[in-house]
Motif scaffolding. Structure first.
Motif, PDB file in Angstrom:
ATOM      1  N   PRO A 172     -25.006 -64.568  53.694  1.00 13.55           N
ATOM      2  CA  PRO A 172     -26.375 -64.985  53.350  1.00 13.55           C
ATOM      3  C   PRO A 172     -27.080 -65.800  54.432  1.00 13.55           C
ATOM      4  O   PRO A 172     -28.213 -65.462  54.802  1.00 13.55           O
ATOM      5  N   PRO A 173     -26.456 -66.845  54.984  1.00 12.95           N
ATOM      6  CA  PRO A 173     -27.192 -67.576  56.023  1.00 12.95           C
ATOM      7  C   PRO A 173     -27.359 -66.777  57.322  1.00 12.95           C
ATOM      8  O   PRO A 173     -28.300 -67.009  58.080  1.00 12.95           O
ATOM      9  N   MET A 174     -26.478 -65.812  57.557  1.00 15.99           N
ATOM     10  CA  MET A 174     -26.560 -65.005  58.775  1.00 15.99           C
ATOM     11  C   MET A 174     -27.603 -63.883  58.638  1.00 15.99           C
ATOM     12  O   MET A 174     -28.138 -63.412  59.639  1.00 15.99           O
ATOM     13  N   ALA A 175     -27.892 -63.470  57.424  1.00 12.03           N
ATOM     14  CA  ALA A 175     -28.780 -62.322  57.194  1.00 12.03           C
ATOM     15  C   ALA A 175     -30.205 -62.562  57.677  1.00 12.03           C
ATOM     16  O   ALA A 175     -30.872 -61.613  58.097  1.00 12.03           O
ATOM     17  N   ALA A 176     -30.665 -63.795  57.628  1.00 11.55           N
ATOM     18  CA  ALA A 176     -32.032 -64.062  58.074  1.00 11.55           C
ATOM     19  C   ALA A 176     -32.194 -63.774  59.562  1.00 11.55           C
ATOM     20  O   ALA A 176     -33.214 -63.230  59.994  1.00 11.55           O
ATOM     21  N   GLU A 177     -31.186 -64.111  60.330  1.00 15.51           N
ATOM     22  CA  GLU A 177     -31.264 -63.917  61.776  1.00 15.51           C
ATOM     23  C   GLU A 177     -30.753 -62.545  62.237  1.00 15.51           C
ATOM     24  O   GLU A 177     -31.183 -62.027  63.251  1.00 15.51           O
ATOM     25  N   PHE A 178     -29.809 -61.985  61.478  1.00 15.56           N
ATOM     26  CA  PHE A 178     -29.178 -60.724  61.871  1.00 15.56           C
ATOM     27  C   PHE A 178     -29.149 -59.737  60.695  1.00 15.56           C
ATOM     28  O   PHE A 178     -28.079 -59.311  60.265  1.00 15.56           O
ATOM     29  N   PRO A 179     -30.304 -59.366  60.156  1.00 17.85           N
ATOM     30  CA  PRO A 179     -30.320 -58.555  58.929  1.00 17.85           C
ATOM     31  C   PRO A 179     -29.649 -57.190  59.067  1.00 17.85           C
ATOM     32  O   PRO A 179     -28.921 -56.771  58.155  1.00 17.85           O
ATOM     33  N   GLU A 180     -29.873 -56.497  60.176  1.00 14.92           N
ATOM     34  CA  GLU A 180     -29.289 -55.160  60.320  1.00 14.92           C
ATOM     35  C   GLU A 180     -27.769 -55.223  60.445  1.00 14.92           C
ATOM     36  O   GLU A 180     -27.049 -54.423  59.837  1.00 14.92           O
ATOM     37  N   GLN A 181     -27.282 -56.173  61.228  1.00 10.81           N
ATOM     38  CA  GLN A 181     -25.840 -56.303  61.421  1.00 10.81           C
ATOM     39  C   GLN A 181     -25.143 -56.672  60.119  1.00 10.81           C
ATOM     40  O   GLN A 181     -24.075 -56.127  59.809  1.00 10.81           O
ATOM     41  N   ILE A 182     -25.744 -57.568  59.352  1.00  9.68           N
ATOM     42  CA  ILE A 182     -25.145 -57.972  58.072  1.00  9.68           C
ATOM     43  C   ILE A 182     -25.167 -56.794  57.100  1.00  9.68           C
ATOM     44  O   ILE A 182     -24.186 -56.556  56.385  1.00  9.68           O
ATOM     45  N   ALA A 183     -26.236 -56.034  57.089  1.00  5.15           N
ATOM     46  CA  ALA A 183     -26.306 -54.854  56.212  1.00  5.15           C
ATOM     47  C   ALA A 183     -25.204 -53.855  56.558  1.00  5.15           C
ATOM     48  O   ALA A 183     -24.582 -53.271  55.659  1.00  5.15           O
ATOM     49  N   VAL A 184     -24.946 -53.660  57.833  1.00  6.01           N
ATOM     50  CA  VAL A 184     -23.873 -52.754  58.258  1.00  6.01           C
ATOM     51  C   VAL A 184     -22.522 -53.278  57.770  1.00  6.01           C
ATOM     52  O   VAL A 184     -21.714 -52.524  57.207  1.00  6.01           O
ATOM     53  N   LEU A 185     -22.263 -54.561  57.965  1.00  7.20           N
ATOM     54  CA  LEU A 185     -20.985 -55.147  57.539  1.00  7.20           C
ATOM     55  C   LEU A 185     -20.810 -55.045  56.024  1.00  7.20           C
ATOM     56  O   LEU A 185     -19.717 -54.721  55.541  1.00  7.20           O
ATOM     57  N   GLN A 186     -21.877 -55.291  55.273  1.00  7.72           N
ATOM     58  CA  GLN A 186     -21.799 -55.163  53.816  1.00  7.72           C
ATOM     59  C   GLN A 186     -21.506 -53.725  53.409  1.00  7.72           C
ATOM     60  O   GLN A 186     -20.702 -53.482  52.507  1.00  7.72           O
ATOM     61  N   GLY A 187     -22.162 -52.788  54.057  1.00  5.52           N
ATOM     62  CA  GLY A 187     -21.910 -51.380  53.763  1.00  5.52           C
ATOM     63  C   GLY A 187     -20.468 -50.998  54.056  1.00  5.52           C
ATOM     64  O   GLY A 187     -19.851 -50.239  53.292  1.00  5.52           O
ATOM     65  N   GLU A 188     -19.931 -51.509  55.145  1.00  6.11           N
ATOM     66  CA  GLU A 188     -18.532 -51.238  55.468  1.00  6.11           C
ATOM     67  C   GLU A 188     -17.607 -51.839  54.420  1.00  6.11           C
ATOM     68  O   GLU A 188     -16.614 -51.205  54.027  1.00  6.11           O
ATOM     69  N   HIS A 189     -17.918 -53.039  53.936  1.00  4.37           N
ATOM     70  CA  HIS A 189     -17.119 -53.627  52.849  1.00  4.37           C
ATOM     71  C   HIS A 189     -17.061 -52.667  51.664  1.00  4.37           C
ATOM     72  O   HIS A 189     -16.001 -52.436  51.093  1.00  4.37           O
ATOM     73  N   ARG A 190     -18.206 -52.116  51.281  1.00  4.07           N
ATOM     74  CA  ARG A 190     -18.270 -51.229  50.118  1.00  4.07           C
ATOM     75  C   ARG A 190     -17.450 -49.955  50.352  1.00  4.07           C
ATOM     76  O   ARG A 190     -16.722 -49.503  49.467  1.00  4.07           O
ATOM     77  N   ARG A 191     -17.615 -49.358  51.534  1.00  6.32           N
ATOM     78  CA  ARG A 191     -16.900 -48.115  51.830  1.00  6.32           C
ATOM     79  C   ARG A 191     -15.393 -48.330  51.863  1.00  6.32           C
ATOM     80  O   ARG A 191     -14.638 -47.518  51.324  1.00  6.32           O
TER      81      ARG A 191
END
Length: 154
Positions: free
Chosen positions: A66-85
């Motif tokens: 959450p605190p990283m998403a404001a500065e690095f939204p695309e990278q955090i979205a990728v990492l979250q997607g990888e968690h799900r997969r």
């Protein structure tokens, strides 16, 4: 992890890295079981990976992302997607897929490769960046989430 990184001097990051090291070790055991065709050992290893990965991801997604998403939204979205997969394939160890789907061992091999690449992204990018982004309160929140997830500092 870069030799120049201060990540290991930060207890929360040191614990995340320790967990990732354990995930890599368990992954090696799972790969060996897969190569030997030992489905029982593979299911046992993947179940252990799933439990640790689930708690580890809970800490990252609740306290670090959450605190990283404001500065690095695309990278955090990728990492979250990888968690799900990764989690979706790991779930096959306990939901019956491992025993009914002959393609599951190959899927696990791919998921473990993704997990290893994911770990490198976090250790080389996310964790060093977190040192500059997270506040003291956010580091404390991360420790609370870790305790709630059952991951106590070693």
């Amino acid at each position: 992890m870069s030799d120049y990184c201060w990540c290991l001097a930060t207890p929360a990051i040191e614990e995340l890295i320790r967990e990732q090291d354990e995930l890599v070790e368990l992954s090696a055991l799972a790969r060996a079981a897969c190569r030997c065709g030992d489905l029982d050992a593979l299911v046992e290893c993947v179940t252990a990976i799933s439990v640790l990965f689930g708690a580890h991801a809970e800490v990252e997604e609740g306290g670090l992302f959450p605190p990283m998403a404001a500065e690095f939204p695309e990278q955090i979205a990728v990492l979250q997607g990888e968690h799900r997969r990764i989690a979706a394939v790991l779930a096959g160890a306990t939901d019956g897929t491992a025993r009914t789907d002959p393609a599951w061992p190959a899927q696990i091999t791919k998921a473990l490769t993704l997990l290893r690449r994911h770990i490198v992204k976090e250790q080389e990018g996310l964790f060093p960046a977190a040192l500059t982004v997270l506040t003291s309160d956010e580091w404390e929140r991360l420790a609370e989430i870790r305790a709630d997830a059952g991951l106590l500092a070693s």
